[in-house]
Enzyme design. Structure first.
Site, PDB file in Angstrom:
ATOM      1  N   ASP A   1     -28.510  25.033 -35.957  1.00 47.31           N
ATOM      2  CA  ASP A   1     -29.825  26.057 -35.340  1.00 47.31           C
ATOM      3  C   ASP A   1     -31.064  26.495 -36.003  1.00 47.31           C
ATOM      4  OD1 ASP A   1     -27.583  28.774 -33.708  1.00 47.31           O
ATOM      5  OD2 ASP A   1     -27.652  26.068 -33.714  1.00 47.31           O
TER       6      ASP A   1
ATOM      7  N   LYS B   1     -23.664  39.860 -31.627  1.00 45.11           N
ATOM      8  CA  LYS B   1     -24.597  38.615 -30.749  1.00 45.11           C
ATOM      9  C   LYS B   1     -23.273  37.998 -31.018  1.00 45.11           C
ATOM     10  CE  LYS B   1     -28.326  35.533 -29.814  1.00 45.11           C
ATOM     11  NZ  LYS B   1     -27.470  34.771 -29.657  1.00 45.11           N
TER      12      LYS B   1
ATOM     13  N   ARG C   1     -22.976  27.539 -19.062  1.00 46.02           N
ATOM     14  CA  ARG C   1     -24.255  28.804 -18.476  1.00 46.02           C
ATOM     15  C   ARG C   1     -24.853  27.118 -18.517  1.00 46.02           C
ATOM     16  NH1 ARG C   1     -28.151  29.128 -22.576  1.00 46.02           N
ATOM     17  NH2 ARG C   1     -30.136  30.050 -21.944  1.00 46.02           N
TER      18      ARG C   1
ATOM     19  N   GLU D   1     -19.386  35.970 -23.574  1.00 48.14           N
ATOM     20  CA  GLU D   1     -19.294  34.989 -24.501  1.00 48.14           C
ATOM     21  C   GLU D   1     -17.888  34.590 -25.336  1.00 48.14           C
ATOM     22  OE1 GLU D   1     -21.802  34.018 -25.750  1.00 48.14           O
ATOM     23  OE2 GLU D   1     -22.542  33.289 -27.748  1.00 48.14           O
TER      24      GLU D   1
ATOM     25  N   LYS E   1     -30.575  46.072 -25.079  1.00 48.56           N
ATOM     26  CA  LYS E   1     -30.630  45.813 -23.992  1.00 48.56           C
ATOM     27  C   LYS E   1     -30.713  47.728 -23.188  1.00 48.56           C
ATOM     28  CE  LYS E   1     -27.052  42.665 -23.357  1.00 48.56           C
ATOM     29  NZ  LYS E   1     -25.742  42.394 -22.861  1.00 48.56           N
TER      30      LYS E   1
HETATM   31  S1  IVH Z   1     -26.911  38.863 -23.067  1.00 43.32           S
HETATM   32  C1  IVH Z   1     -30.147  38.859 -20.156  1.00 43.32           C
HETATM   33  N1  IVH Z   1     -25.995  40.134 -25.177  1.00 43.32           N
HETATM   34  O1  IVH Z   1     -26.854  35.215 -27.460  1.00 43.32           O
HETATM   35  C2  IVH Z   1     -28.790  38.654 -21.577  1.00 43.32           C
HETATM   36  N2  IVH Z   1     -26.171  38.015 -25.289  1.00 43.32           N
HETATM   37  O2  IVH Z   1     -29.699  33.911 -26.178  1.00 43.32           O
HETATM   38  C3  IVH Z   1     -28.417  37.581 -21.786  1.00 43.32           C
HETATM   39  N3  IVH Z   1     -24.920  35.922 -26.586  1.00 43.32           N
HETATM   40  O3  IVH Z   1     -26.688  33.234 -24.238  1.00 43.32           O
HETATM   41  C4  IVH Z   1     -27.255  37.726 -22.556  1.00 43.32           C
HETATM   42  N4  IVH Z   1     -23.402  37.756 -27.625  1.00 43.32           N
HETATM   43  O4  IVH Z   1     -24.599  33.095 -25.233  1.00 43.32           O
HETATM   44  C5  IVH Z   1     -26.283  38.946 -24.806  1.00 43.32           C
HETATM   45  N5  IVH Z   1     -23.865  40.728 -26.643  1.00 43.32           N
HETATM   46  C6  IVH Z   1     -24.531  39.973 -26.039  1.00 43.32           C
HETATM   47  C7  IVH Z   1     -24.428  38.386 -26.891  1.00 43.32           C
HETATM   48  C8  IVH Z   1     -25.082  37.331 -26.582  1.00 43.32           C
HETATM   49  C9  IVH Z   1     -24.165  36.187 -27.802  1.00 43.32           C
HETATM   50  C10 IVH Z   1     -25.422  34.753 -26.425  1.00 43.32           C
HETATM   51  C11 IVH Z   1     -25.236  34.785 -25.255  1.00 43.32           C
HETATM   52  C12 IVH Z   1     -26.489  34.246 -24.713  1.00 43.32           C
HETATM   53  C13 IVH Z   1     -27.196  34.247 -25.941  1.00 43.32           C
HETATM   54  C14 IVH Z   1     -28.210  34.809 -25.918  1.00 43.32           C
END
Ligand code: IVH
Length: 790
Positions: free
Chosen positions: A32, A120, A141, A178, A294
């Protein structure tokens, strides 16, 4: 065309290709971090040349097209991505932008913004739609607005609720989160794939993606996938007004959420969270590539809104990548203690998660073949936790157009001669047995046949021989062993016992006192237990546990030296291959010489004795006949034969009529038995084993006795972390005395894990597998319960 325009086209083509591999094929060929670099290069070039931006540039969309074989799902509420923070200052800038967006004055006089903090997870985003509390649809997605319908597949994930619990959930509720694979699940899956000749996955993320997007959902069901919810999409009904409030409500309805979810006030608290999770990253049961912050209040989220395809109220704070690209400079071969000649990758130094990596393990030649490695290749290097870095894959797109001669020259070949001593290098053979016949197939390990004549093996053998758990000769470090060997003072372990004061005092780092101490330590080591001595010999595949087992079961060096492979297979956990290793080690003339010399130099073995009664009881005639694997003769038939004839000789002497008279033995079984023993090689072999067992002092009549049950017999325990009241060695002895086996790694078969402070990945794995975990106090209580004093 300008240089910039040309580079832009090139980058787009490359990124499109990687996007397709990543999103559609689940087979990315670059890490990545490398993708991000190419993406940013393109973004920067487009920013400098806005007239060159086209709507089809990868910078203008997220993700890639859905596979046509799955149905399409339109996301009514788009599935967005997140902006990234790499440095602390990026996060501080984010917090500042949030405060500005909310019209909050600088400084925290008016309070800090509240953020939810979550790991994450490194998997793939999915949407789960619940109508009236029932799961009606699952989707990937995709490109954020259109995904794939994977409803049947998500239903196979064990922690995805098919029906919401409790009450009060909105009539329509789209849950987002996820899908991922735990580290233990990933390793178990790869081990299984390897065994069954299936595809081996490069990392847990690829394994999760490859497992979820299977057209055959039975395959998905067999994979250890998990789900973790981190948000919502479309909702009809009421929900709490904070992000954390929503996640807790979802949890109440049966939705899995992160155990690490926390509330932080202000940027500094977020940074504390980032550091805390960062420190625990390797001991978490799953892989994460950062943490996500967030804004907790939904009212504030609405006020902040979105920018392009990212919310202004959330950010991902990334950890250093675990995978990087580098060049394979050479493959060298190392010679280990048992002569195994193993390939090691020499790499152009590259920083991976803060550590410079210039070597990586390649395991064995099968692995080299699987990777299809050639010197000069661009390779993906992965550093997971504390393990030695690994070469994960070759980036074949980056391989130059080598001519056939060049390719031949760059391919990795096992040297014909040992790089240390020049002896021949041979491929190991594996023993296979079917229908009573043994055969050999090629193994994946190559060995230098030079044994102790090979400097590398001699040095390693002596380092092992003197080590704490072997002969325990204190004061003889690796450097001194190397000197002793290089100066020709030691050519075999036995030579240690002939060393003189003058010889040692001449070595680097040895003065009068240390020399006398070493001589004393050598003297002290002359009376090892049988188990220590066997372990010290460094027989391939014989670790401490097997050495203890051999010593306990057979009771004497003489018996161990003579034992036939089949006799050794009566030991628990000793298969035919290990049995052959042990047997051929002692059959080897050179090794016999070394053992003879050691005994001549006054090694006196302790704790030699009789055959262990448990071992004697395990060698029943019926069991032995079953072990011969004669066609159509299984356990019950073998029992009837044993009852009637009483010995192998008895069976050999029996004529056809006698055999036919054995109760309920079919004609074809009787025929197969006769055929087997009519072959003189088989008959002699079976007799030799019977004779040896008899010589060792056991009788076929001794049918398996009910052993006096030790309380923990049959259990496997694992000790991890530091123990305060007793050392791990003592704890191990106590457990073994109660009949338990003490193992070094956790698996689903582990009965119990004792975890002291500082426990890491083993504890995480135990938790992940649901294995019982005790702290030291609870462990001491268990021991006390069995009357074991401290
Ligand atoms: S929030 C608007 N929370 O990261 C918010 N994403 O770069 C959208 N991901 O596509 C995502 N852990 O696959 C969120 N705790 C978490 C996450 C998370 C992993 C991934 C997810 C998303 C990507 C965004």
């Amino acid at each position: 065309m300008t240089d910039a325009a040309q580079r832009i086209l090139q980058l787009r083509a490359e990124l499109d290709q990687h996007n397709y591999r990543y999103h559609v094929l689940d087979e990315p060929s670059i890490p990545d971090a490398e993708y991000d670099r190419l993406f940013h290069e393109l973004k920067a070039l487009e920013a400098q040349n806005p007239q060159l931006v086209t709507p089809d540039s990868p910078t203008q969309r997220v993700g890639s097209l859905a596979l046509s074989a799955f149905g399409e799902v339109k996301h009514e509420v788009p599935m967005l991505s997140l902006g990234n923070a790499f440095e602390d200052s990026d996060l501080e800038d984010f917090d500042r932008r949030v405060r500005e967006g909310l019209d909050l004055p600088a400084g925290d006089l008016f309070g800090s913004v509240e953020y939810s903090c979550e790991p994450k997870l490194d998997g793939l985003a999915v949407s789960l739609l619940y109508e009236n509390g029932l799961l009606v649809r699952g989707a990937t997605r995709g490109d954020g607005s259109t995904g794939e319908d994977i409803s049947v597949n998500v239903r196979t994930i064990r922690n995805v609720p098919l029906k919401l619990q409790g009450e009060g959930w909105p009539q329509v509720l789209e849950v987002r989160g996820e899908v991922f694979m735990s580290k233990a699940g990933f390793e178990a899956l790869n081990a299984r794939q390897l065994e069954q000749g299936g595809k081996v996955f490069a990392n847990p993320r690829n394994a999760a993606a490859g497992s979820l997007r299977q057209l055959d959902s039975k395959i998905t069901a067999s994979r250890p996938l998990e789900f973790c919810c981190y948000g919502i999409g479309r909702v009809q009904g009421d929900l709490p007004e904070t992000h954390i409030g929503i996640l807790h409500a979802l949890k109440g309805w049966g939705m899995p959420i992160s155990r690490e979810l926390k509330l932080a006030k202000g940027a500094q608290a977020c940074l504390d969270y980032y550091r805390d999770i960062g420190q625990r990253r390797t001991s978490l049961a799953y892989e994460i590539d950062g943490v996500v912050f967030k804004v907790n209040s939904l009212a504030q989220q609405r006020e902040l809104g979105f920018r392009a395809r990212e919310p202004r109220w959330a950010i991902a704070h990334k950890f250093p990548a675990l995978e990087e690209l580098t060049e394979l400079l050479a493959v060298e071969f190392q010679v280990g203690r048992t002569g195994a000649v193993t390939p090691v990758a020499r790499l152009k130094p590259v920083k991976v998660a803060g550590v410079t990596v210039s070597n990586a393990t390649l395991h064995n030649m099968d692995e080299v073949a699987r990777l299809g490695l050639m010197v000069g290749d661009t390779v993906v290097i992965r550093r997971a936790g504390d393990v030695i870095p690994q070469v994960v894959q070759v980036v074949s797109e980056r391989r130059p157009n080598w001519s056939p001669e060049e390719r031949e020259q760059r391919s990795v070949k096992v040297p014909e001669h040992c790089p240390v001593c020049g002896s021949a290098v041979e491929r190991t053979q594996l023993v296979k047995r079917s229908k009573g016949k043994e055969s050999f197939v090629e193994g994946s390990i190559y060995r230098c046949v030079g044994r102790l004549a090979c400097g590398a093996q001699l040095k390693q053998a002596i380092i092992h021989f003197v080590s704490r758990r072997a002969m325990d000769i204190e004061g003889l470090g690796e450097k001194s062993v190397e000197q002793l060997v290089d100066e020709g003072l030691v050519n075999s372990p036995a030579d240690l016992y002939a060393l003189t004061f003058e010889q040692i005092v001449g070595l680097e780092g040895f003065a009068e006192l240390s020399t006398n101490n070493l001589l004393e330590a050598i003297e002290q080591s002359r009376k090892p237990t049988l188990a220590r001595f066997i372990y010290a010999l460094g027989i391939p595949d014989v670790g401490e546990e097997t050495a203890k087992l051999l010593a306990r079961a057979l009771g004497s060096l003489a018996r161990i030296r003579q034992a036939l492979p089949e006799v050794l297979t009566y030991l628990p956990d000793v298969g035919l291959e290990v049995a052959h290793e042990i047997h051929s080690f002692f059959a080897d003339e050179h090794n016999q010489g070394v053992i003879g010399q050691l005994l001549k130099h006054g090694i006196e073995l302790q704790e030699e004795g009789d055959l262990h009664p448990e071992f004697a009881a395990s060698t029943t005639l019926a069991g032995f006949i079953t072990k011969l694997n004669i066609a159509f003769i299984a356990a019950t038939g073998a029992e009837r034969l044993a009852a009637k004839f009483g010995s192998v000789q008895g069976i050999i002497d029996a004529d056809w009529l006698d055999v036919r008279q054995v109760e309920r033995l079919s004609e074809r079984a009787a025929k197969s038995l006769r055929d087997y023993f009519d072959d003189p090689a088989n008959a002699q072999h079976a007799l030799a084993i019977e004779n040896q067992l008899r010589e060792f002092g056991m009788h076929w009549q001794s049918e398996r006795k009910q052993l006096e049950g030790l309380p923990l017999a049959g259990q496997t325990w694992v000790l991890t972390g530091s123990l305060e009241v007793m050392s791990r060695d003592v704890a191990k002895d106590k457990l073994e005395a109660l009949g338990a086996k003490v193992a070094g790694s956790v698996s689903a078969k582990t009965s119990c894990v004792v975890a002291g402070p500082g426990a890491g990945s083993k504890l995480a794995k135990a938790n992940d597998l649901g294995v019982k975990v005790l702290d030291e106090d609870a462990f001491l209580a268990v021991l006390a319960g069995y009357g074991v004093a401290l």
